[in-house]
Design an enzyme around this catalytic site. Structure first.
Site, PDB file in Angstrom:
ATOM      1  CG  ASP A 263      17.801 -13.348  55.069  1.00 48.45           C
ATOM      2  OD1 ASP A 263      17.265 -12.479  55.766  1.00 48.45           O
ATOM      3  OD2 ASP A 263      17.247 -13.876  54.076  1.00 48.45           O
TER       4      ASP A 263
ATOM      5  CG  ASP B 229      16.402 -15.336  50.357  1.00 43.50           C
ATOM      6  OD1 ASP B 229      15.404 -15.145  49.635  1.00 43.50           O
ATOM      7  OD2 ASP B 229      16.630 -14.659  51.377  1.00 43.50           O
TER       8      ASP B 229
ATOM      9  CG  ASP C  73      11.688 -13.940  56.347  1.00 42.18           C
ATOM     10  OD1 ASP C  73      10.757 -14.600  56.815  1.00 42.18           O
ATOM     11  OD2 ASP C  73      12.055 -12.839  56.811  1.00 42.18           O
TER      12      ASP C  73
END
Length: 451
Positions: free
Chosen positions: A16, A312, A18
């Site tokens: 991922d 996250d 961000d």
């Protein structure tokens, strides 16, 4: 489940973007996100101007893992069995007697025993990542305002929050310089973003040199993705990744059928025609994990290539990648950062520290005085006596769907690729998968109970 995990055993390493590869300066990015939506609510929807003023103390309300009940305006913190541990109406915490009266010892009305319970519905919303979290504070303050003015119930503000999201984050917002968020990031990226340390760049090159296929799968659009990657990795970032997928619309990328989410090519950041399949590496938009896996089979020459995905968000990254695609998953968990000595692990140069700070706000990844630990709490939510401590629902999901959990990619970047991590598994304790250490509050694991 295997008791150990090693990157050397993986054929494909996906990320991922961000809050995973790209770390944000959380106090600054949180203020920007909050302001982006507060300005919209006040100027476009007529909400109280008091929403625009935030004190450093206000940020203590933010705690990952909270659910907002959209019907009654309550925020709740759940135990792993669905019991409500703490609750607030707006920002006002419910007193023990009110908590007992409203929720008792029975499970929350929307709770299901499956740790993969939906995180979003028309009736509730879970806050599980740092893009969402400033919205929890804003929504709580909206509830305060509506309660004060007319005692409104049920609360009908969510449609305005959604409109604010669409205004600030719609696909064309970056190109059109629309809203507050993107124009500000473009104006001063150094205020909001941490560049990747050299150890992480070297680690990515090491993975590539070891023959691993590297992928970037982000729900951010291609123009924003490019800005972030050029800032954190450098203008030549594309050579690091065999496959880049933007606007992936996770978790649907993992859960939807190929016919529902075909891949699309890009031209000048504009999506083009839908593709019947994915035939070669490159940069794409939208898509689905099924067609991606077929391409990975071709690229590796293996019938079942082993994939690991770093992310996250439990909702968008970890649960769907594990549950639908059976990938190994590495959870980036900021709550592990500096947990043991109270000092944040920080690669920010000294000359930048304090440059943008007003009065010091609590970092979002630190313990909330109102909500307590992200990982455990007492049954009453008040007295942390050893015999009443239980795991939170958020903590249960970490051990259920993550292979390992780490504070940042930087934390493992200097380890050899064949390093054997102890993974979360049915054969190990619930703290086994945390690297480099379990959270301090979980170190007395044996004294926790499940009630």
């Amino acid at each position: 489940m295997a008791q150990h995990f090693s990157l050397a055993a993986c054929d494909v390493v996906g990320f991922d973007l961000d809050h995973t590869l790209c770390r944000y300066n959380l106090p600054e990015s949180a203020r920007l996100i909050y302001n982006s939506f507060a300005q919209f609510l006040v100027k476009e929807k007529g909400y109280d101007k008091e929403l625009l003023t935030v004190t450093p103390e206000d940020w203590d309300f933010c705690c990952k893992g909270l659910a907002l009940d959209l019907e009654d305006g309550n925020f709740i913190k759940l135990a792993d069995n669905g019991t409500v541990l703490r609750a607030s109406h707006g920002t006002k915490m419910l007193a023990p007697e009110v908590l007992a009266e409203e929720y008792g010892r029975k499970g929350w009305k929307h709770f299901t025993p499956d740790p993969g319970m939906a995180c979003r519905s028309g009736k509730y919303y879970f806050y599980d990542n740092y893009f969402d979290l400033p919205g929890a504070l804003l929504c709580a303050r909206v509830v305060d305002s509506l309660t004060k003015s007319n005692g409104q119930k049920p609360f009908d503000f969510w449609k305005d929050i959604v409109a604010g999201i669409q205004h600030n984050y719609k696909m064309s917002a970056f190109k059109e310089n629309c809203g507050i968020y993107f124009p500000e990031i473009k104006r001063d990226p150094g205020r909001y973003l941490h560049t990747c340390p050299e150890s992480v760049k070297k680690w990515l090159r090491q993975l590539k040199n070891a023959g691993k296929i590297l992928m970037l799968i982000t729900s951010s659009h291609s123009d924003y993705c490019r800005l972030l990657c050029e800032y954190i990795l450098g203008n030549d970032f594309e050579y690091l990744f065999d496959i880049v997928i933007t606007n992936a619309l996770k978790p649907g990328f993992f859960s939807h059928l190929p016919s529902q989410r075909p891949f699309r090519t890009l031209e000048n950041d504009e999506e083009q025609e839908a593709l019947p399949s994915l035939d070669k590496p490159g940069w794409y938009s939208q898509g689905n994990a099924v067609h991606l896996y077929e391409l990975l089979k071709k690229m590796t020459g293996k019938p079942e290539p082993k994939v690991v995905y770093f992310g996250d968000s439990m909702h968008s990254d970890i649960f769907p990648a594990c549950h639908y695609s059976n990938w190994e998953t590495v959870l980036i968990l900021e709550e592990l950062r500096g947990d043991r000595d109270g000092k944040p692990e920080d690669s920010e140069p000294l000359e930048k520290k304090g440059k943008y700070e007003g009065p010091k706000a609590k970092p979002l990844n630190r313990l909330s005085k109102k909500w307590g630990s992200f990982f455990i709490d007492s049954v009453s939510g008040l007295e942390n006596t050893e015999d009443s401590l239980v795991y939170t629902w958020s903590c249960k999901r970490i051990s259920a769907y993550s292979t390992i959990a780490i504070p940042s990619i930087e934390a493992i970047a200097e380890l050899p690729l064949d390093y054997k991590f102890t993974s979360f598994s049915s054969n190990n304790s619930k703290t086994a998968g945390y690297y480099p250490n379990p959270p301090l509050v979980l170190s007395n694991d044996g004294k926790l109970t499940t009630k």
